[in-house]
Design a protein around this motif. Structure first.
Motif, PDB file in Angstrom:
ATOM      1  N   GLY A   1       2.276  14.918  -4.760  1.00  0.00           N
ATOM      2  CA  GLY A   1       2.301  16.335  -5.125  1.00  0.00           C
ATOM      3  C   GLY A   1       1.122  17.140  -4.585  1.00  0.00           C
ATOM      4  O   GLY A   1       1.250  18.336  -4.352  1.00  0.00           O
ATOM      5  N   GLN A   2      -0.012  16.499  -4.388  1.00  0.00           N
ATOM      6  CA  GLN A   2      -1.202  17.241  -3.942  1.00  0.00           C
ATOM      7  C   GLN A   2      -1.343  17.245  -2.418  1.00  0.00           C
ATOM      8  O   GLN A   2      -2.209  17.917  -1.873  1.00  0.00           O
ATOM      9  N   SER A   3      -0.531  16.458  -1.750  1.00  0.00           N
ATOM     10  CA  SER A   3      -0.694  16.319  -0.298  1.00  0.00           C
ATOM     11  C   SER A   3      -0.253  17.589   0.432  1.00  0.00           C
ATOM     12  O   SER A   3       0.740  18.207   0.086  1.00  0.00           O
ATOM     13  N   LYS A   4      -1.004  17.914   1.481  1.00  0.00           N
ATOM     14  CA  LYS A   4      -0.666  19.093   2.279  1.00  0.00           C
ATOM     15  C   LYS A   4      -0.181  18.703   3.671  1.00  0.00           C
ATOM     16  O   LYS A   4       0.068  19.574   4.503  1.00  0.00           O
ATOM     17  N   ILE A   5      -0.082  17.417   3.926  1.00  0.00           N
ATOM     18  CA  ILE A   5       0.145  16.995   5.314  1.00  0.00           C
ATOM     19  C   ILE A   5       1.481  17.464   5.895  1.00  0.00           C
ATOM     20  O   ILE A   5       1.592  17.604   7.095  1.00  0.00           O
ATOM     21  N   VAL A   6       2.471  17.689   5.056  1.00  0.00           N
ATOM     22  CA  VAL A   6       3.770  18.109   5.607  1.00  0.00           C
ATOM     23  C   VAL A   6       3.853  19.616   5.865  1.00  0.00           C
ATOM     24  O   VAL A   6       4.882  20.118   6.302  1.00  0.00           O
TER      25      VAL A   6
ATOM     26  N   GLN B   1       8.849   5.046   3.934  1.00  0.00           N
ATOM     27  CA  GLN B   1       9.384   5.597   2.675  1.00  0.00           C
ATOM     28  C   GLN B   1      10.811   6.096   2.844  1.00  0.00           C
ATOM     29  O   GLN B   1      11.589   6.095   1.892  1.00  0.00           O
ATOM     30  N   SER B   2      11.120   6.587   4.040  1.00  0.00           N
ATOM     31  CA  SER B   2      12.486   7.094   4.235  1.00  0.00           C
ATOM     32  C   SER B   2      13.219   6.302   5.319  1.00  0.00           C
ATOM     33  O   SER B   2      14.283   6.706   5.761  1.00  0.00           O
ATOM     34  N   TYR B   3      12.661   5.195   5.730  1.00  0.00           N
ATOM     35  CA  TYR B   3      13.249   4.424   6.829  1.00  0.00           C
ATOM     36  C   TYR B   3      14.227   3.378   6.313  1.00  0.00           C
ATOM     37  O   TYR B   3      15.291   3.180   6.879  1.00  0.00           O
ATOM     38  N   PHE B   4      13.851   2.718   5.233  1.00  0.00           N
ATOM     39  CA  PHE B   4      14.713   1.668   4.680  1.00  0.00           C
ATOM     40  C   PHE B   4      15.564   2.235   3.543  1.00  0.00           C
ATOM     41  O   PHE B   4      15.076   3.017   2.743  1.00  0.00           O
TER      42      PHE B   4
ATOM     43  N   MET C   1       0.871  -1.184   0.000  1.00  0.00           N
ATOM     44  CA  MET C   1       0.000   0.000   0.000  1.00  0.00           C
ATOM     45  C   MET C   1       0.911   1.239   0.000  1.00  0.00           C
ATOM     46  O   MET C   1       2.119   1.105   0.153  1.00  0.00           O
ATOM     47  N   ASP C   2       0.310   2.393  -0.126  1.00  0.00           N
ATOM     48  CA  ASP C   2       1.155   3.568  -0.341  1.00  0.00           C
ATOM     49  C   ASP C   2       0.537   4.789   0.341  1.00  0.00           C
ATOM     50  O   ASP C   2      -0.295   5.474  -0.250  1.00  0.00           O
ATOM     51  N   CYS C   3       0.957   5.018   1.574  1.00  0.00           N
ATOM     52  CA  CYS C   3       0.392   6.149   2.330  1.00  0.00           C
ATOM     53  C   CYS C   3       1.379   7.311   2.329  1.00  0.00           C
ATOM     54  O   CYS C   3       2.577   7.112   2.549  1.00  0.00           O
ATOM     55  N   ALA C   4       0.852   8.494   2.104  1.00  0.00           N
ATOM     56  CA  ALA C   4       1.717   9.682   2.004  1.00  0.00           C
ATOM     57  C   ALA C   4       2.550   9.857   3.265  1.00  0.00           C
ATOM     58  O   ALA C   4       3.710  10.242   3.204  1.00  0.00           O
TER      59      ALA C   4
ATOM     60  N   LEU D   1      11.627  12.816   5.514  1.00  0.00           N
ATOM     61  CA  LEU D   1      10.420  12.313   4.837  1.00  0.00           C
ATOM     62  C   LEU D   1       9.763  13.422   4.004  1.00  0.00           C
ATOM     63  O   LEU D   1       9.122  13.146   2.997  1.00  0.00           O
ATOM     64  N   LYS D   2       9.937  14.655   4.436  1.00  0.00           N
ATOM     65  CA  LYS D   2       9.217  15.766   3.790  1.00  0.00           C
ATOM     66  C   LYS D   2       9.464  15.834   2.273  1.00  0.00           C
ATOM     67  O   LYS D   2       8.500  15.852   1.500  1.00  0.00           O
ATOM     68  N   PRO D   3      10.728  15.853   1.838  1.00  0.00           N
ATOM     69  CA  PRO D   3      10.917  15.919   0.380  1.00  0.00           C
ATOM     70  C   PRO D   3      10.366  14.697  -0.348  1.00  0.00           C
ATOM     71  O   PRO D   3       9.950  14.803  -1.503  1.00  0.00           O
TER      72      PRO D   3
END
Lengths: 369, 350
Positions: free
Chosen positions: A285-290, A103-106, A95-98, A276-278
């Motif tokens: 691209g559309q996410s605002k969570i960061v 995503q930046s751990y491994f 699965m792929d959650c923003a 993780l932010k970048p």
């Protein structure tokens, strides 16, 4: 499970789990398969891809866990940790959650599934022999139930935990892959747990996950099958309208699930390592969570400004308490100030967070030493 | 490659052909050496360093456009380096010029490297010149490491990371390139602006050029404006066109430092309303404590932790007594209690 390429560690190619996964994967379509002695070249290819995260989600590496199968959840000193144990069955997620920290751990991110199950069973037997209560989960470095599509791992684990009374297994998921688990003999030693969020967050920030209604329907089925349940509102995300939408999902939860069958509900606000932010900016691209009001926490992770966190927690706690006054609520990685101001007590007043959760597990799952 | 000295008619040199040119107009502005000054120098001391020219093959199919201003339509020479020297000599009315000639078989990359060397060993190339040189070389080198090695030998120090950035800069809008060349904005900011929509980039460029904030301030402003644009689903230009921001940018009473400070304050208030509100509440309560100037209350960083501290300056027992009394007074002070509890009013809901 949609896999484009399969890599198999040569040393485990004849293991029964390897054979079974290959059969299950190849049943649907032809997938290129490579037997490798060392993963370096595969890692290099994933790292060199334009989007290593996307690439890593399409490549499955069957290998052995060369480290410890059971390990401590990586908490930090300042924030209160629950002393959760991780059963390390695999890494990454289809699965792929923003907001996913994996995503930046491994480095690189790659789907790995460990097939040396004899070693895992031995580690569990040794663990069960120790006279202490523990909570163990498989959903920290991966989703607990994504592997069901290719291998009946949970069936194996549920049976193993059903045969003892000191540890409880938590299977944490955003899938609805529960069909094969409903008729198993679980002895309430497995907690079926779902991550929950608002409909908007699920729609906008979670790709390829089951919808909230589907998750709750699956939870309801598990409840009917006698499983104790848990829910995780983590990450809680601040956005315009969050209060109303979290209220809706909480109402939905208790319209289908009996609060007395919930072992615990955890709350955790969105937090992330700065790198993780970048990744989120590039991949979502559309996410605002960061772009929330984040500050660098004492553990180096970005967290919502504390007064904002506390206000959010207070509201969510109120909403849950109104519908389920007796349910065990806890915070994942927060400090005493947050506990006191949001829940009205400190974990230390209940013997500490680990003891508090052990107690809840013992009560719901009939654990004893 | 064969090189020899010769004296050639200036009219045979095609100065419109900038194939090997890497010098930017901004270079002269930076060095402060105008064409007139160069002419004067040549007139006084002669042409100390002859330009390098490439002799076109006699049967070259490539022809120059008719009526090339100042150049013969059948020019035999392409300039490798020395454009400004040739122009200066032409301005002095010279008809012939002493030059170093490369024969027509000389490979383009070698000639480019000569052009780079000629400039790089005389002065520091500005970033745009480096970008132009890198872009021209990249036409001939598929391997970036090999390119960096050759450029380094020619006096242009590159690495693959910088090369990638320079190639990106070479694609950026001309206005951005100009400011980078003039060192008005950094390469980092230039590239960040280059990635934006043109109207957004130009507006920020104009602000940075006018206010000349430090690199860190530029980064901070850019970060906040981008986040606000994303959060509000508007363009960066729309964020910067807010009435309050326009008023600061168009203010004629104050200097640029005031404007930078105000701009940052406004952006921060828009970007972090909860934090700014909380800080304001804290400051109001702290002010009511009426601490002596020598005693400072230091809150936890970002109010994340819970440990406050005091810093006090004293040199005598009397000074020390003043501090201790001030501290004692705080114990039951209602504002101090609220500070420790971080118990302030919530940001009013709009």
């Amino acid at each position: 499970m949609k896999i484009d390429e399969l890599y198999i560690d040569a040393s485990i190619q004849d293991f029964p789990a390897t054979q079974r996964i290959c059969t299950n994967l190849k049943g649907s379509r032809d997938i290129p398969c490579h037997i490798i002695d060392a993963p370096d070249e595969m890692y290099r290819r994933i790292t060199a891809a334009q989007s290593p995260v996307d690439q890593g989600k399409k490549v499955l590496f069957l290998t052995r866990n060369r480290g410890r199968f059971i390990r401590q959840c990586p908490g930090t000193e300042y924030y209160t940790c629950c002393n959760y144990m991780i059963l390390h069955v695999g890494t990454f997620c289809t699965m792929d959650c923003a907001y996913c920290i994996l995503q930046s751990y491994f480095h690189p991110p790659v789907l790995q599934f460990f097939v040396n199950h004899t070693d895992m069973t031995a580690a569990l037997d040794e663990w069960f022999a120790q006279p202490r209560l523990t909570r163990i989960g498989t959903g920290e470095y991966t989703d607990s139930l994504i592997w069901e599509e290719v291998y009946p791992l949970s069936e194996m684990l549920i049976s193993a935990f059903a045969g003892q009374h000191r540890a409880v297994l938590e299977l944490k998921t955003k899938t609805v892959n529960i069909a094969s688990l409903l008729d198993l003999r679980h002895q309430r030693k497995t907690i079926m747990a779902w991550s929950l969020n608002t409909l908007q967050v699920v729609a906008a920030e979670e790709r390829r996950t089951a919808g909230i209604h589907a998750r709750l329907a699956a939870a309801e089925k598990c409840q009917k099958a006698g499983y104790p349940l848990a829910f995780h509102f983590d990450p809680l995300i601040v956005y315009p309208g969050w209060e109303k939408e979290y209220q809706e999902v909480i109402a939905l939860l208790f319209s289908r699930i009996d609060p007395d069958n919930i072992v615990w509900i955890s709350l955790g606000s969105f937090r992330f390592m700065p790198d993780l932010k970048p990744v989120v900016e590039k991949r979502f691209g559309q996410s605002k969570i960061v772009y929330g009001e984040f500050v660098r926490g004492i553990d180096g992770k970005m967290r919502y400004f504390k007064p904002l966190r506390i206000r959010m927690y207070r509201r969510i706690v109120e909403m849950i308490r109104r519908l389920a006054p007796g349910v065990t609520l806890y915070f994942c990685m927060e400090d005493d100030e947050v506990w006191q101001k949001s829940l009205g007590f400190l974990p230390s007043e209940q013997g500490g967070l680990p003891a508090m959760l052990d107690k809840a597990a013992a009560r719901h799952c009939e654990l004893y030493i | 490659m064969r090189l020899f000295f010769d004296t050639v008619p200036i009219r045979d040199i095609d100065t419109r052909d900038t194939f090997y040119k890497i010098t930017t107009a901004e270079a002269a502005e930076i060095t402060g050496l105008s064409g007139t000054a160069l002419s004067a120098s040549i007139q006084q001391a002669g042409l100390l360093s002859p330009p390098v020219l490439w002799r076109r093959p006699k049967d070259a199919s490539e022809r120059l456009p008719e009526n090339s201003p100042g150049d013969s339509p059948n020019s035999r020479y392409r300039v490798v380096c020395g454009f400004r020297r040739i122009a200066a000599c032409r301005a002095l009315g010279w008809e012939r010029i002493h030059a170093r000639i490369c024969d027509s078989a000389a490979p383009d990359p070698d000639l480019l490297l000569i052009a780079i060397s000629d400039n790089a060993f005389h002065r520091k190339l500005n970033l745009m010149e480096q970008a132009v040189a890198a872009a021209k070389l990249s036409e001939y080198f598929k391997d970036s490491r090999a390119l960096c090695r050759c450029a380094g030998a020619a006096g242009l120090a590159l690495n693959p990371g910088l090369l990638e950035k320079l190639l990106e800069l070479n694609q950026a809008d001309g206005a951005i390139q100009e400011k980078v060349a003039l060192d008005r904005i950094s390469l980092t900011i230039g590239l960040a602006l280059g990635a934006l929509e043109k109207p957004d980039a130009l507006m920020l460029l104009e602000i940075f050029d006018a206010l000349n904030p430090t690199l860190n301030h530029q980064k901070e402003i850019l970060r906040m404006v981008k986040a606000l644009a994303r959060l509000n689903d508007v363009t960066l230009k729309a964020v910067l066109s807010a009435e309050e921001i326009r008023a600061v940018l168009e203010d004629t009473e104050h200097d640029r430092n005031w404007k930078i400070r105000e701009l940052k304050t406004l952006l921060r208030r828009m970007r972090y309303p909860e934090m700014v509100w909380f800080e304001k509440q804290y400051a109001a309560h702290a002010a009511r404590l009426k601490l002596p100037e020598a005693l400072r209350l230091i809150p936890p960083r970002d109010f994340e932790g819970n440990r406050f501290s005091f810093q006090g300056d004293f040199s005598t027992r009397e000074d020390f007594t003043v501090l201790v009394r001030a501290l004692e007074r705080l114990r039951d002070h209602p504002d101090f209690i609220r500070i420790l509890e971080k118990d302030f009013e919530d940001l009013p809901v709009k």
